[in-house]
Design a protein around this motif. Structure first.
Motif, PDB file in Angstrom:
ATOM      1  N   SER A 175     -49.004   9.817 -52.720  1.00  0.00           N
ATOM      2  CA  SER A 175     -49.320   8.940 -51.609  1.00  0.00           C
ATOM      3  C   SER A 175     -48.893   9.693 -50.356  1.00  0.00           C
ATOM      4  O   SER A 175     -48.369  10.811 -50.450  1.00  0.00           O
ATOM      5  N   SER A 176     -49.087   9.066 -49.211  1.00  0.00           N
ATOM      6  CA  SER A 176     -48.838   9.797 -47.968  1.00  0.00           C
ATOM      7  C   SER A 176     -47.417   9.626 -47.451  1.00  0.00           C
ATOM      8  O   SER A 176     -47.098  10.127 -46.375  1.00  0.00           O
ATOM      9  N   ILE A 177     -46.571   8.898 -48.185  1.00  0.00           N
ATOM     10  CA  ILE A 177     -45.174   8.778 -47.767  1.00  0.00           C
ATOM     11  C   ILE A 177     -44.279   9.379 -48.849  1.00  0.00           C
ATOM     12  O   ILE A 177     -44.733   9.623 -49.968  1.00  0.00           O
ATOM     13  N   ALA A 178     -43.013   9.594 -48.496  1.00  0.00           N
ATOM     14  CA  ALA A 178     -42.090  10.198 -49.460  1.00  0.00           C
ATOM     15  C   ALA A 178     -41.966   9.315 -50.701  1.00  0.00           C
ATOM     16  O   ALA A 178     -42.048   8.086 -50.604  1.00  0.00           O
ATOM     17  N   THR A 179     -41.759   9.929 -51.829  1.00  0.00           N
ATOM     18  CA  THR A 179     -41.735   9.156 -53.084  1.00  0.00           C
ATOM     19  C   THR A 179     -40.559   8.188 -53.122  1.00  0.00           C
ATOM     20  O   THR A 179     -40.578   7.213 -53.859  1.00  0.00           O
ATOM     21  N   THR A 180     -39.525   8.482 -52.318  1.00  0.00           N
ATOM     22  CA  THR A 180     -38.355   7.601 -52.317  1.00  0.00           C
ATOM     23  C   THR A 180     -38.451   6.506 -51.264  1.00  0.00           C
ATOM     24  O   THR A 180     -37.533   5.702 -51.122  1.00  0.00           O
ATOM     25  N   ALA A 181     -39.558   6.465 -50.533  1.00  0.00           N
ATOM     26  CA  ALA A 181     -39.685   5.491 -49.451  1.00  0.00           C
ATOM     27  C   ALA A 181     -39.919   4.085 -50.002  1.00  0.00           C
ATOM     28  O   ALA A 181     -40.668   3.922 -50.970  1.00  0.00           O
ATOM     29  N   PRO A 182     -39.278   3.087 -49.384  1.00  0.00           N
ATOM     30  CA  PRO A 182     -39.616   1.712 -49.765  1.00  0.00           C
ATOM     31  C   PRO A 182     -41.120   1.504 -49.564  1.00  0.00           C
ATOM     32  O   PRO A 182     -41.671   1.875 -48.524  1.00  0.00           O
ATOM     33  N   GLY A 222     -40.100  -8.391 -46.035  1.00  0.00           N
ATOM     34  CA  GLY A 222     -39.888  -8.429 -47.477  1.00  0.00           C
ATOM     35  C   GLY A 222     -41.005  -7.765 -48.266  1.00  0.00           C
ATOM     36  O   GLY A 222     -41.481  -6.679 -47.925  1.00  0.00           O
ATOM     37  N   GLU A 223     -41.415  -8.434 -49.350  1.00  0.00           N
ATOM     38  CA  GLU A 223     -42.434  -7.878 -50.236  1.00  0.00           C
ATOM     39  C   GLU A 223     -43.748  -7.653 -49.496  1.00  0.00           C
ATOM     40  O   GLU A 223     -44.471  -6.696 -49.762  1.00  0.00           O
ATOM     41  N   GLU A 224     -44.039  -8.578 -48.579  1.00  0.00           N
ATOM     42  CA  GLU A 224     -45.288  -8.434 -47.806  1.00  0.00           C
ATOM     43  C   GLU A 224     -45.275  -7.130 -47.020  1.00  0.00           C
ATOM     44  O   GLU A 224     -46.286  -6.460 -46.871  1.00  0.00           O
ATOM     45  N   ARG A 225     -44.094  -6.809 -46.542  1.00  0.00           N
ATOM     46  CA  ARG A 225     -44.012  -5.568 -45.756  1.00  0.00           C
ATOM     47  C   ARG A 225     -44.231  -4.358 -46.656  1.00  0.00           C
ATOM     48  O   ARG A 225     -44.926  -3.409 -46.278  1.00  0.00           O
ATOM     49  N   LEU A 226     -43.643  -4.366 -47.835  1.00  0.00           N
ATOM     50  CA  LEU A 226     -43.834  -3.243 -48.749  1.00  0.00           C
ATOM     51  C   LEU A 226     -45.323  -3.072 -49.069  1.00  0.00           C
ATOM     52  O   LEU A 226     -45.844  -1.946 -49.131  1.00  0.00           O
ATOM     53  N   ALA A 227     -46.002  -4.214 -49.249  1.00  0.00           N
ATOM     54  CA  ALA A 227     -47.439  -4.144 -49.527  1.00  0.00           C
ATOM     55  C   ALA A 227     -48.196  -3.580 -48.327  1.00  0.00           C
ATOM     56  O   ALA A 227     -49.126  -2.771 -48.470  1.00  0.00           O
ATOM     57  N   ALA A 228     -47.759  -3.994 -47.123  1.00  0.00           N
ATOM     58  CA  ALA A 228     -48.435  -3.518 -45.909  1.00  0.00           C
ATOM     59  C   ALA A 228     -48.188  -2.021 -45.706  1.00  0.00           C
ATOM     60  O   ALA A 228     -49.072  -1.288 -45.245  1.00  0.00           O
ATOM     61  N   ILE A 229     -46.964  -1.588 -46.064  1.00  0.00           N
ATOM     62  CA  ILE A 229     -46.674  -0.145 -45.978  1.00  0.00           C
ATOM     63  C   ILE A 229     -47.604   0.611 -46.918  1.00  0.00           C
ATOM     64  O   ILE A 229     -48.192   1.638 -46.568  1.00  0.00           O
ATOM     65  N   ASN A 230     -47.757   0.072 -48.113  1.00  0.00           N
ATOM     66  CA  ASN A 230     -48.634   0.744 -49.077  1.00  0.00           C
ATOM     67  C   ASN A 230     -50.091   0.744 -48.597  1.00  0.00           C
ATOM     68  O   ASN A 230     -50.813   1.719 -48.817  1.00  0.00           O
ATOM     69  N   ASP A 231     -50.522  -0.351 -47.951  1.00  0.00           N
ATOM     70  CA  ASP A 231     -51.896  -0.379 -47.426  1.00  0.00           C
ATOM     71  C   ASP A 231     -52.126   0.786 -46.460  1.00  0.00           C
ATOM     72  O   ASP A 231     -53.148   1.475 -46.528  1.00  0.00           O
ATOM     73  N   LEU A 232     -51.157   0.967 -45.563  1.00  0.00           N
ATOM     74  CA  LEU A 232     -51.296   2.054 -44.584  1.00  0.00           C
ATOM     75  C   LEU A 232     -51.190   3.422 -45.277  1.00  0.00           C
ATOM     76  O   LEU A 232     -51.983   4.333 -45.009  1.00  0.00           O
ATOM     77  N   ALA A 273     -51.927   4.141 -48.324  1.00  0.00           N
ATOM     78  CA  ALA A 273     -53.134   4.387 -49.117  1.00  0.00           C
ATOM     79  C   ALA A 273     -54.297   4.804 -48.213  1.00  0.00           C
ATOM     80  O   ALA A 273     -55.076   5.712 -48.558  1.00  0.00           O
ATOM     81  N   TYR A 274     -54.393   4.160 -47.062  1.00  0.00           N
ATOM     82  CA  TYR A 274     -55.457   4.530 -46.118  1.00  0.00           C
ATOM     83  C   TYR A 274     -55.303   5.993 -45.696  1.00  0.00           C
ATOM     84  O   TYR A 274     -56.268   6.762 -45.690  1.00  0.00           O
ATOM     85  N   LEU A 275     -54.054   6.362 -45.371  1.00  0.00           N
ATOM     86  CA  LEU A 275     -53.801   7.745 -44.951  1.00  0.00           C
ATOM     87  C   LEU A 275     -54.021   8.728 -46.110  1.00  0.00           C
ATOM     88  O   LEU A 275     -54.512   9.832 -45.913  1.00  0.00           O
ATOM     89  N   TRP A 276     -53.655   8.303 -47.303  1.00  0.00           N
ATOM     90  CA  TRP A 276     -53.828   9.176 -48.470  1.00  0.00           C
ATOM     91  C   TRP A 276     -55.302   9.497 -48.664  1.00  0.00           C
ATOM     92  O   TRP A 276     -55.681  10.636 -48.923  1.00  0.00           O
TER      93      TRP A 276
END
Lengths: 307, 539
Positions: free
Chosen positions: B349-356, B482-492, B494-497
């Motif tokens: 993915s486009s963020i570090a593997t250890t990133a929340p 919370g969880e919504e934020r983690l999902a939103a981080i992943n959305d971004l 994934a888009y960048l990836w």
């Protein structure tokens, strides 16, 4: 002689002026904006502009040159971009350390070269001569950084006799001084050996022997005095090397000298600091060589008469 | 090689279990935790699952034995400048100094990276844009003056001001400020919702208001309310000494020296000869020197740091297919294993593997030269693409990695025009080349910090990127909780990836080699050393 001195002094000052201009131009021709180097890669233009204004690099080059030259006339080389203190104060902290290291290396090199060179000249192919040749071959072929690493490995990490890095007193000088000395020793040794072989074969030496003058006096007073001129020449060349050679040793031993400061300054595009270090080291080199020229006249009356 | 900081953590866990089983009283727990070097605040936070208000009862000066010894940390870099305004710099040593000399409203007391109260004893998120904090009593700056609500307000207002020109503005803290409610209560607010606010408050030093009014003071010294006092900065060495009046008790080590040793061999020599106690950001070669040596252990708790090829997303790299083709053409696993010798981890993915919020994406962009050629062909390139690349020594093994990438791209018909630059020139001109190796690190243990680079003027300046879809995604993850934020981080992410505006080569692991004379050294995933006050050193 006075005229000779004044002429050489004028030549040297002219050369220094040229170096001052060259370093100003070269630093600015090299790619690299100090503001961009200091700021993070994602800094906005506003932040960069702020740094440029702080460093004075936002003004046109001629204006920067005028400011630089007028500063020199006033004895003010400016403030370091990176350390934010007057550059001369930074140089004053480091220069004595480098001078101490360079001088130690030079004394070591010249001392060993004298001992082995004279011994080699007196008994060519004797064991001292062969030892000298071996050390010279080693010093000439092995780079300073490698010698430094080996010295650390053996005498610091292995035997624990000397510190591996930094400056913690005179014991910190030993390993870097040896590393530097080994680089300048070969030339010194060969010059002394050749000059002494040549000197010892002169007729006045044979005459001296015929008069029953002790051998030590013949060697160390009559022959060595005539070998002094080429030795002084090679020491002058050594000084040029030492100014560069100490940089390598300072990095390998993390020795807090002016060489390390220069590398950091170049990497940070710290214009005032690079300029001041260059000017100071160039001045040292130029004036030491002027001193050597004068020493020639003391040592050799023929040069004095020509002057 | 041992494990980082396992000793005290294990002991504390045993103590905590003792409390739970009734074998150890709370009072006894706190006493013994103090003997292990933990502040009362930290010890109390271990007892309470919530942890947020538990530290309120902490009393100053509860750190334990008298500090002793000198710890030398050898870094590969010096401070970025000789002024101590932490908000204007992003260097490793700058962050070390800030974390030792200053304290923040929130902070870290344990290796599990749980955020606990520091200058603030209690806090509450009252709205998506506001946090209300109660200031701890008895916290003092090193000059003896108390840390007041006015100091907090001056510090936060300054970094929240878009006109401040501070490097940290917008990344650590966006537009916003602080309001003084009463002398012990402040509200920190942001103009827009900002998800990482608590994480940012855990790394944002609080300065005396007087220093903010007179920034020239930053050039003279660093002065804060942290566990160490600034002593000197001379010849690239920063020296700090224990602050006996630190609110949570004095640190265990009396003096800490942050030394700069430029040469990698000299750094490891300093460690092996005992002249340094810790060397930071080590390479595989240095790790190999101490492998199986019981005199050293390794701590690798990096901040969220990535090694990436920064692309200029225009010209030859304007087409997404070309960027995706490069991702398929480069064998990232081979580079990490062969060149970095395993000191790194390949992300999917486009963020570090250890990133929340990190999640492996379905499309892994695995090494597939045939697919790379297909994508290049679909973008109109048949062995006729030439890219420019600059190389230097900024990243460990940079030249070797660059050479490998040149070879991988050559294998799919892409010619790379490689230019070698000196480090300073590289940092100035990296964005004049199609692709350049660099590192991206988060300073607040939140992926938002790095994700923020991809939007707005920063994206244009760094990546040559102007994608209107990205800023709303950045805002969405900042606004969520919370969880919504983690999902939103992943959305971004994934888009960048999918967009591949950079080649995501590896996480950067930041292994630190530590002498076993140093006990209880531990790190949290931020750049500085907030846990160093718990470490001790055997002389």
């Amino acid at each position: 002689m006075r005229r000779f001195f004044l002429r050489r002094l004028a030549q040297n000052l002219l050369m220094l002026a040229f170096i001052v201009l060259a370093v100003f131009v070269i630093m600015r021709l090299t790619a690299g904006d100090p503001a961009r180097i200091k700021a993070p890669i994602f800094a906005s233009e506003d932040v960069l502009d702020r740094y440029r204004a702080e460093f004075g690099t936002d003004t046109p080059l001629p204006a920067q040159l005028v400011s630089f030259l007028s500063g020199i006339v006033r004895g003010d080389f400016g403030e370091s971009f990176r350390y934010q203190e007057p550059v001369f104060s930074l140089i004053a902290q480091r220069l004595p350390q480098t001078a101490m290291l360079a001088l130690s290396a030079l004394l070591l090199a010249v001392g060993v070269a004298l001992l082995l060179g004279v011994a080699g000249a007196r008994r060519p192919d004797g064991w001292l001569d062969r030892l000298g040749q071996a050390i010279a071959a080693f010093g000439q072929s092995a780079p300073t950084f490698w010698i430094g690493l080996m010295l650390v490995l053996v005498f610091s990490l292995g035997l624990g006799w000397f510190p591996a890095v930094g400056f913690n007193g005179p014991q910190s000088l030993v390993l870097p001084a040896i590393a530097i000395a080994l680089a300048v020793l070969p030339a010194d040794l060969r010059v002394i050996r050749t000059a002494m072989i040549d000197g010892l074969a002169q007729e006045y030496i044979r005459t001296a022997r015929a008069f029953g003058i002790p051998e030590w006096r013949i060697t160390y007073v009559y022959a060595l005095r005539n070998a002094a001129l080429p030795l002084v020449t090679v020491v002058g060349i050594d000084l040029g090397y030492l100014l560069g050679g100490t940089i390598v040793a300072e990095v390998v031993f993390n020795y807090p000298g002016i060489g390390q400061l220069a590398i950091d300054a170049v990497n940070a595009r710290d214009y005032p600091l690079v300029q001041a270090i260059t000017i100071v080291t160039a001045a040292i080199f130029v004036f030491v060589n002027l001193g050597i020229d004068l020493l020639y006249m003391v040592l050799d009356p023929r040069i004095r008469i020509e002057a | 090689m041992g494990e980082a900081g396992q000793g005290p953590r294990t002991d504390l866990e045993a103590l905590r279990r003792g409390v739970e089983s009734g074998e150890v009283s709370r009072r006894e727990f706190l006493r013994r935790a103090g003997a292990l070097g933990l502040s009362l605040a930290a010890a109390a936070s271990l007892l309470d699952a919530g942890g947020r208000v538990a530290a309120a009862q902490a009393t100053p000066g509860a750190g334990g034995a008298e500090p002793s010894g000198t710890l030398v940390i050898a870094n590969a870099e010096p401070p970025t400048s000789a002024q101590w305004d932490a908000y204007s710099v992003f260097g490793l040593v700058d962050a070390q100094v800030a974390s030792l000399v200053h304290d923040s409203l929130l902070g870290y007391d344990s290796a599990d990276a749980e955020i606990v109260g520091h200058i603030a004893s209690e806090w509450e998120v009252t709205s998506p844009t506001t946090v209300r904090l109660t200031l701890r009593e008895g916290v003092r700056f090193h000059d003896g003056s108390p840390v007041t609500a006015d100091d907090v307000k001056a510090t936060i207002d300054r970094v929240g001001n878009p006109e401040s020109g501070l490097a940290w503005h917008g990344l650590i803290f966006p537009a916003g400020g602080a309001t003084v409610v009463d002398e012990r209560t402040v509200e920190v607010f942001t103009e827009e919702p900002f998800g990482p606010l608590e994480k940012s408050l855990a790394v944002m030093p609080i300065f005396p208001a007087g220093d903010i009014a007179d920034p020239e003071l930053f050039k003279q010294r660093a002065m804060g309310a942290g566990p160490y006092r600034f002593v000197s900065y001379e010849q690239n060495k920063v020296t700090v000494e224990a602050n006996p009046d630190y609110w949570a008790g004095s640190p265990k080590i009396q003096t800490v020296v942050l030394d700069y040793i430029q040469d990698a061999n000299a750094r490891i020599s300093a460690l092996l000869s005992g002249q340094a106690d810790i060397i930071t950001r080590t390479s595989a070669e240095q790790l190999a020197r101490v492998a199986d040596d019981p005199n050293f252990y390794v701590v690798d708790v990096p901040p969220l740091t990535q090694i990436v090829y920064i692309y200029q997303n225009k010209g030859n790299l304007a087409a997404k297919e070309v960027r995706q083709a490069i991702a398929h053409a480069v064998d990232r696993e081979a580079i990490v294993e062969g060149i970095l010798q395993g000191v790194g981890k390949v992300p999917y993915s486009s963020i570090a593997t250890t990133a929340p919020g990190y999640q492996e994406q379905a499309e892994r962009f695995a090494y597939d030269p045939a697919r790379a050629r297909e994508l290049l062909s679909s973008a109109g390139f048949e062995d006729n693409l030439t890219l420019t690349m600059a190389t230097t020594t900024l990243v460990p093994f940079q030249k070797e990695i660059d050479q490998a990438v040149v070879q991988f791209l050559g294998d799919v018909g892409v010619t790379v025009d490689l230019t070698t630059l000196e480090v300073g020139a590289f940092r100035t001109s990296y964005n004049q080349y199609d692709m350049t190796l660099n590192t991206l690190a988060s300073f607040n243990f939140d992926p938002d910090f790095v994700l923020g680079f991809y939007g707005g003027p920063t994206a244009e300046a760094v990546f040559g990127l102007d994608d209107p879809n990205i800023p709303p995604l950045i805002e969405a993850q900042r606004a969520a909780q919370g969880e919504e934020r983690l999902a939103a981080i992943n959305d971004l992410a994934a888009y960048l990836w999918d967009l591949q505006p950079a080649l995501y080569l590896s996480d950067e692991l930041w292994p630190f080699i530590v002498s076993s004379r140093v006990k209880d050294y531990a790190r949290v995933p931020v750049v500085g050393e907030p846990l160093l006050r718990f470490a001790s050193k055997e002389e």
